[in-house]
Enzyme design. Structure first.
Site, PDB file in Angstrom:
ATOM      1  NE  ARG A 236      -4.230  -1.491   0.010  1.00 22.18           N
ATOM      2  CZ  ARG A 236      -4.332  -2.506  -0.836  1.00 22.18           C
ATOM      3  NH1 ARG A 236      -3.317  -2.740  -1.674  1.00 22.18           N
ATOM      4  NH2 ARG A 236      -5.393  -3.266  -0.858  1.00 22.18           N
ATOM      5  CG  ASP A 260       2.967  -2.536  -8.026  1.00 24.74           C
ATOM      6  OD1 ASP A 260       3.197  -2.354  -9.248  1.00 24.74           O
ATOM      7  OD2 ASP A 260       1.876  -2.989  -7.604  1.00 24.74           O
ATOM      8  CD  GLU A 265      -1.817   3.641  -6.423  1.00 26.58           C
ATOM      9  OE1 GLU A 265      -2.659   2.827  -6.842  1.00 26.58           O
ATOM     10  OE2 GLU A 265      -0.734   3.303  -5.912  1.00 26.58           O
ATOM     11  CG  HIS A 297      -1.758  -0.436  -7.705  1.00 24.99           C
ATOM     12  ND1 HIS A 297      -2.301   0.363  -6.729  1.00 24.99           N
ATOM     13  CD2 HIS A 297      -2.039  -1.708  -7.326  1.00 24.99           C
ATOM     14  CE1 HIS A 297      -2.884  -0.380  -5.817  1.00 24.99           C
ATOM     15  NE2 HIS A 297      -2.738  -1.646  -6.158  1.00 24.99           N
TER      16      HIS A 297
END
Length: 332
Positions: A236, A260, A265, A297
């Site tokens: 997260r 990631d 985001e 992500h």
């Protein structure tokens, strides 16, 4: 006939959706590529349940509009529920489900692949090769089996990651306030995060983004880590203070970093910025660094995971419509 309406269906989800539809001819399925908003809620009028996946909040206005359309079940195609106004959901007696386990392997594999790439310095090596520079030095790598890897979080994903790491021969240490009996029996747990920080050459995160974990990786925690630590976050975005990460990279305290997920985001990831002004200077800086790997992500993004997210959410929506309680119900 039971009808299920789905929002935000992407092209890559359509094969899984059509496969589910073919296997359930008794269910009427309709969908849109638009996200669920107060304006689009009316599209679900006449449906027995809504299937959704989005990063927008499920606000009071959205839930009120969906209830006005006659829909009072919300089946998420993802894990997180922190963007739902649960007070509004209670007022309208909404049934809510999520997909808590769709493919732990997808996220675990991605995180360890990125970890391996950092250790073997594939990003600078690929850049050299692309320029026809085939010299070895100075891009010398490190072996996974020589690393002590600290795994924070030993839920479904963390345990898969541990097994992959054991296959490499790495020394694994772990921390989780809610200990898993199998991991405990293997003697992998340390007593505190501080102990993990002090011992680990590499730290990888598999914990939820709840308030207690917000910015758990910060300037204070980084100071407790070994010099030249490698950090991987495929969990997260709000787990790390990105400014502290950048400072750690600048000082050399952090040798390599893979991410990631990103706290900011939404509106940035899963968008095409080629040929346009990039809107986030911090991410642009990180992308440009030879010792940083950024993915938008996509750790979850495999055919198996997408299939499970679609199928489990539709199964839950049908169960709600039949007055049943699916295993994936969200208690709130």
């Amino acid at each position: 006939m039971t009808k299920i309406f789905a929002y935000g269906i992407r092209d890559d989800e359509k094969p899984a959706l059509h496969a589910w539809e073919a296997a359930h001819p008794e269910i009427e399925v309709d969908f849109t590529g638009e996200l669920l908003t107060p304006e689009t809620a009316a599209l679900a009028t006449g449906a027995n349940g809504a299937v959704v996946y989005q990063q927008l909040d499920y606000t009071r206005e959205t839930i009120t509009a969906l209830a006005a359309a006659g829909v009072k079940s919300l089946s998420l195609r993802n894990v997180g529920t922190d963007n739902i106004d649960f007070d509004a959901a209670r007022e309208f007696s909404f049934n809510i489900s999520n997909v808590p386990v769709y493919s732990p392997n997808a996220i675990a594999e991605h995180s360890i692949i990125q970890m391996s790439r950092l250790l073997r310095r594939t990003k600078p090596l690929d850049a050299k090769i692309a320029n026809h520079d085939l010299r070895w030095a100075p891009t010398i790598g490190r072996e996974m089996r020589m690393q002590t890897v600290g795994v924070i979080g030993t839920g479904h994903i963390g345990r898969v990651a541990i097994n992959i790491l054991k296959g490499f021969g790495a020394k694994v240490i772990a921390f989780d306030p809610f200990q898993n009996e199998q991991v405990k029996a293997e003697g992998l747990y340390v007593d505190s995060l501080d102990e993990l920080y002090a011992q680990a050459d590499v730290i990888t995160l598999y914990v939820p983004g709840v308030a207690a974990n917000h910015h758990m990786i910060n300037s204070e925690s980084i100071a407790k880590m070994k010099d030249g630590v490698v950090i991987v976050n495929c969990s997260r975005g709000n787990l790390v203070d990105i400014d502290a990460i950048i400072a750690g990279l600048d000082s050399g305290k952090i040798s390599d970093f893979a991410m990631d997920v990103y706290e900011n985001e939404v509106g940035l990831f899963n968008e095409d910025w080629s040929g346009k002004e990039f809107p986030d200077a911090k991410i642009a800086d990180l992308i440009a660094r030879p010792n940083v790997l950024v993915t938008p992500h996509t750790a979850f993004y495999t055919t198996k995971a997408v299939e499970e997210m679609v199928h489990q959410s539709f199964d839950a929506a049908v169960a709600f419509a039949a007055g049943q309680t699916p295993e994936t119900v969200v208690e709130y």
